[in-house]
Each structure stands twice: as C-alpha cells, then as structure tokens.
Scaffold this active site. Sequence first.
Site, short mmCIF file in Angstrom:
data_model
loop_
_atom_site.label_atom_id
_atom_site.label_comp_id
_atom_site.label_asym_id
_atom_site.label_seq_id
_atom_site.Cartn_x
_atom_site.Cartn_y
_atom_site.Cartn_z
N SER A 135 21.35 3.45 -37.60
CA SER A 135 21.74 2.31 -37.04
C SER A 135 20.84 1.91 -35.93
O SER A 135 20.23 2.74 -35.24
CB SER A 135 23.07 2.19 -36.33
OG SER A 135 23.76 1.07 -35.53
N HIS A 184 4.01 9.44 14.17
CA HIS A 184 4.43 8.07 14.68
C HIS A 184 2.95 7.19 14.85
O HIS A 184 2.86 6.23 15.66
CB HIS A 184 5.04 8.20 16.22
CG HIS A 184 6.19 8.95 16.06
ND1 HIS A 184 7.47 8.69 15.70
CD2 HIS A 184 6.58 10.45 16.01
CE1 HIS A 184 8.26 9.27 15.78
NE2 HIS A 184 7.74 10.53 16.21
N SER A 314 -15.25 -9.66 0.73
CA SER A 314 -14.89 -10.82 1.22
C SER A 314 -15.87 -11.95 0.57
O SER A 314 -17.00 -11.63 0.24
CB SER A 314 -15.05 -10.85 2.81
OG SER A 314 -15.06 -12.26 3.17
N LYS A 320 -18.84 -7.13 4.31
CA LYS A 320 -17.61 -6.19 4.27
C LYS A 320 -17.04 -5.56 3.08
O LYS A 320 -17.10 -6.02 1.79
CB LYS A 320 -16.39 -7.60 4.66
CG LYS A 320 -15.15 -7.05 4.94
CD LYS A 320 -14.04 -8.15 5.60
CE LYS A 320 -12.85 -7.67 6.05
NZ LYS A 320 -12.09 -7.02 4.87
N GLU A 327 -5.51 0.02 -2.29
CA GLU A 327 -4.57 -0.85 -2.60
C GLU A 327 -4.22 -1.31 -3.72
O GLU A 327 -2.97 -1.64 -3.97
CB GLU A 327 -5.49 -2.24 -1.80
CG GLU A 327 -5.89 -2.25 -0.54
CD GLU A 327 -6.86 -3.62 -0.09
OE1 GLU A 327 -7.06 -3.73 1.29
OE2 GLU A 327 -7.39 -4.19 -0.85
#
Length: 462
Positions: A135, A184, A314, A320, A327
């Site tokens: 089925s 931190h 860029s 750059k 990313e």
Amino acid sequence: MSNEQVRIERDSMGELEVPADALYGAQTQRAVNNFPISGRPLPFAIIRAVALVKQACAQVNTELDLLDPDIAAAIRDAAARVANGELTDHFPVDVFQTGSGTSTNMNANEVIARVAGQSAGQTVHPNDHVNMGQSSNDVFPTALHVGACLEIHERLLPALEHLAETIDARVEELDAFVKTGRTHLMDAMPVTVGQELAGWSAQVRMGIERLQSSLPRLQALTQGGTAVGTGINAPEGFGPRVATELRTLTGIAFNSKANYFEGQSTLDAAVEMSGQLNAVATSLMKISNDLRWMNSGPLAGLGEIALPALQPGSSIMPGKVNPVIPEAVAMTCAQVTGNHSTVTVAGQSGNFQLNVMLPVAATNLVESIVLLANASRVLADKAIAGFQVSEARLSEPLARNPILVTALNAVIGYETGAKIAKRAYAEGRPLIEVAREMTDLPEVQLRELLDPARLTRGGIVR
C-alpha cells in the site's frame, strides 16, 4: 497539446490525456494536474528508495510463488533502472501532494509497469503486479527511511569524517600557535590555535556519533503493514522478507519494525534523525562563525587568520575579499534548522493510522542530509584546509592581555590581581611590568607564571 502529442489513459475514475512519450499513466497525470504548487518534484533519493522497495517486493513475491517469474524479473529490472536514475524525467509529481505519498507510489507503479511490460512483452499491471502486497501507506514511510539511510551512509557520514580529518590535520600543524582566548567575545586566558580547532573536531565527531546512534531506528522499516498496519493483503512474513532483500540490495542493516501501527502513523524516527541533523548544523554554524571572526579585518578586525581568497568580495570596493565559504555554510545551517521545524510539524500530523505529511517530511529530511554533506566538504576543502595564521596578530594582543594575571591568583589573591589587571589596561603597559611594581615576586617567577604557552596546558584528554 495536439492529438499527436498525447495518448488516452484510463484509471478507475475514467479517461485522461497523458503526454504521448510519458512512461507514467492516468493516476500520475491526475496528480500533475491537481498539484501545480511548487514545481519541485520529490528528491531523487526518495524516488530511488521507492524503486528499491518495488524491486525488493517483486523478489519476495516471486519467492512466495505469488508473481509470475517473468513478470517479476521484468519488474525488478525496470525498478533497478529507476533506482539507477535512468528514468527520473518520468517522475514529475510535486512535493506538495497527497499526504500519504500515494501519487508518487502510483507514479512508480505506472512507470515500472510500463517499462516492465515493454520488456516482458505482456501486460504488467501497476496495482496487481508492481504494487502486489503493498500500500502507499507502507511503501512511502519505508521509502522515506530507506532514502534517508542511504544518503546518510553514502554521503553525510563520509563527508563529516572528511571534515573531522581535515580539522585534525590542522590541529597538529597549528598547536604551537598561542593566542588570546575569548569568552563573551572578550579577552580571556590563552589557548592554542590547535586547541581551538580540536574543539571543532570534537563537535564534528560527536555529530557523527549522534547520527550513528539514531540510525538503528531509521533502519527499521514499515513495509508489510499495508493500508492501516494490520498487514491486509500482504502474505505472512512479507515485511521482514522485504527488509532482508533491501539489506541485500543496499548493504545497510534494514530490519522490519516491531509495530506497524507505530511505523505508519508516526514519523518519530525521522523527527529524531532530523534533530540530530539540526545538532550537526548547529556545530557547523559555530565553526563557521569562529572562522568569520578570526578572519575579520584584516586591519580593523581580529585578523588572526586569512581564509583562502576565492572571489572578489565587492562590486564597488576593489581588493575586498569576504569569508564566502563560512557564510555559505552558515546559510546552509539556517536552512537545515528550518527544515527541522518542518519535519517536526510533519511528525505531529499523524491522525490515527496514518501520518499525512510524508512527502514534505521526506523532502526536508533528505535535503538536510545532502546540504550538510556538501557543506562539510566545502568547509573542509575551501576554508579549513587552506587558511593561514598571522603569528604577529596573535602575539601582539597576547603580550598585553591583562587577563593573564589570573595565573597569579593562587599566589597573590584575586583582589590584588584585579588591581594589577586594571592598572595594566589603563596605562597600556605589559602586565609583567605592573606586576613587578605591585608585588614582591621575582621577575623569574613572574615570567614563569605568566608564560602564555604554559597556561594553555590541559583541556584535552589524549
């Protein structure tokens, strides 16, 4: 379409026009007409798995003398062609279809029946022959498990192992580089770059362990439950025999579920595995973000490492270069987390004897597996294997790190240490100079206690 481009097919609901060259029939065409939603067919991994189920069922039906041997052989051959990717263009049904996956199951039945019939020179019926003892309600949950297991075994686990090995190689290479640790995002006690990377490796290897711990439940199959879990129209012992045949076909240790009612009405094993994939995605996101921070700058950021320059960063700022691989991996991880939410909602959508979000759960589960496998290899080969360490950018802040005074706590106490750290920071002076002035500890002892490399010892049990 013109009359020359179509043929007439029939099913229990009547006649329907189907493209003349299509290997599928009326039920598939009805699904194509009914679900013009995303334009995305199911992933090949699921089509492949459905075909493997059909191949295994045909073999078991032959062994049980329920299916003509010639027809069974033709079905097995046709199903193998589907599983090998030869007929993928004939599986057009949208991901967003009937919740049981019936449309895809019938798509497979029709394609395999037509190809098998051409090969055998006799009529092969999609329901009576290809779907014998089955089925949609047990075929599709079984295919979901089979497809996901194959992708994990063949793609994801090897990719994660490759990533872990790549990181381990850099651990050995970079263990002598001492840097400022951060908690931190603030300066903390020193660590080595090797220690930092060893944490990544441990994350990846624990991800492998998590996946492996969940695989046994994903390798348990529902085939044999048929419509509602009672096994109606399936011969006794059919499910375990199909699982054994799938084990032979794939080399994966598939077995039959102990309870078909659980198998057909829930997606608990898939939700569990999706959660493990989400944990892996969380690990890769952490690693990617560490790389982005370490690479930041190169002048105004941390600048501790330089990732491989892969493309201009860029359209307006010449020279750059961006951390494109971390990313891309981070975005992949975000997608996997979203997929996990979808699988979770799908898993909650079992009503009585059937889950009714099987296709979208299968699609998202497989997509997460594939995305993580591909992202792991890209991260390993195009980011981690080739980044360069800037020793000067590591040593300069390390020498001025007032937090090193922590090493003096046991000798001079916390309060005195805090005063030394604050004065060193306020005056922009090396910590050891201020410590000489504010304590009576000899310089030799101070240099030994404040040696950054000595302070990195420990943290890894080898």
